[in-house]
Design an enzyme around this catalytic site. Sequence first.
Site, PDB file in Angstrom:
ATOM      1  N   LYS A  54       0.841  -1.209   0.000  1.00 53.16           N
ATOM      2  CA  LYS A  54       0.000   0.000   0.000  1.00 53.16           C
ATOM      3  C   LYS A  54       0.873   1.256   0.000  1.00 53.16           C
ATOM      4  CE  LYS A  54      -3.769  -2.482   2.167  1.00 53.16           C
ATOM      5  NZ  LYS A  54      -4.475  -2.890   3.388  1.00 53.16           N
ATOM      6  N   GLN A  98      -3.942  -1.100   9.648  1.00 50.50           N
ATOM      7  CA  GLN A  98      -4.055  -2.464   9.129  1.00 50.50           C
ATOM      8  C   GLN A  98      -4.651  -3.410  10.174  1.00 50.50           C
ATOM      9  OE1 GLN A  98      -3.211  -3.330   5.903  1.00 50.50           O
ATOM     10  NE2 GLN A  98      -4.018  -5.369   6.312  1.00 50.50           N
ATOM     11  N   ASP A 121     -10.254   3.443   4.364  1.00 51.06           N
ATOM     12  CA  ASP A 121     -10.674   2.037   4.357  1.00 51.06           C
ATOM     13  C   ASP A 121     -12.202   1.929   4.385  1.00 51.06           C
ATOM     14  OD1 ASP A 121      -9.015  -0.124   4.023  1.00 51.06           O
ATOM     15  OD2 ASP A 121      -8.376  -0.244   6.124  1.00 51.06           O
TER      16      ASP A 121
END
Length: 294
Positions: A54, A98, A121
């Site tokens: 990412k 994460q 997200d």
Amino acid sequence: MSARILDGKALAERVRAEVRAGVDAFRAQYGRVPGLDVVLVGEDPGSVVYTRNKEKASNEVGMRGRLHALAASTPEEQLVEMVRGLNADPLVDGILVQLPLPKPIDSAKILDLIDVAKDVDGFHPVNAGLLALGRPGGLVACTPAGCMRLIALSGTALERANAVVVGRSNTVGKPMAQLLLSANATVTVAHSRTRDLARVCRGADVLVAAVGRAQMIRGDWIKPSAVVLDVGQNRVVPPEGKAKMVGDVAFDEAKEVAGFITPVPGGVGPMTIAMLLVNTLEAAKRRARSQPRA
Ligand code: NDP
């Protein structure tokens, strides 16, 4: 018959090129580049790879991508402080923590803390809520958003289609079902307590597998000509040979029945990262528009 492959890698490359152009335009207009900050806690091997990818992908499209790697023993309060700091930093447009977070950190508490406008997200209750209400203006979870682009690539009309999502996680299954519903599909969400899952799957014109069980969905569970999206990423080690990644769908069987299918790797995975970049650029634009120029 052999299914047509929905090439997520190639589609992601096109999306990334669009984002790159968008980043150039953003820089020209606002005099800075969008910033994505990725927070990793611990050393889960999968998470280490995903977060590095990412960070790399964001820098490759001209953003300022940063990875903050913290020890697994990091106290929750330190992570809270880090998220608060990123929320307050005007150069940070996107924050991604994460998952999974190591115990005893309370994941929900951390996700709730992320500034809704920077929640690239799409996991914050406000963004999840906007999606559930079918209201625009939120940031949509990346994996389901990527699946929708792949379905569009197949040219399949979702209106009146029967869609089955196997898996009901907050991060994949539920937002996927909401997107399909918004596109006027008739949606069934299956899970570990579903009776006769094979029969449920056989009714699907569009089947999304987000389970986390290697090759669980067999070829004879697939309706002929269905569109099959395989979200699963399962690391398996064959008796002889080295570890490899396989999906939740038994690909070799399913491709003989389906009309379209995503491979693993090279299907949904690359689109997840591409949609993260789309969300970060979108978050940056919205923030820049709502703020006086620096
Ligand atoms: P979760 O473990 O959070 O959810 C799994 C879901 O599958 C649950 O709803 C569970 O049901 C259901 N399930 C488990 N076993 C069965 C079964 N035997 N029959 C039917 N349903 C079952 O996983 P995620 O949603 O986070 O991820 C799913 C998969 O997708 C994983 O392989 C993950 O690695 C992958 N993934 C891939 C991404 C990508 O970019 N390609 C991104 C995110 C995830 P219940 O709720 O009843 O427990």
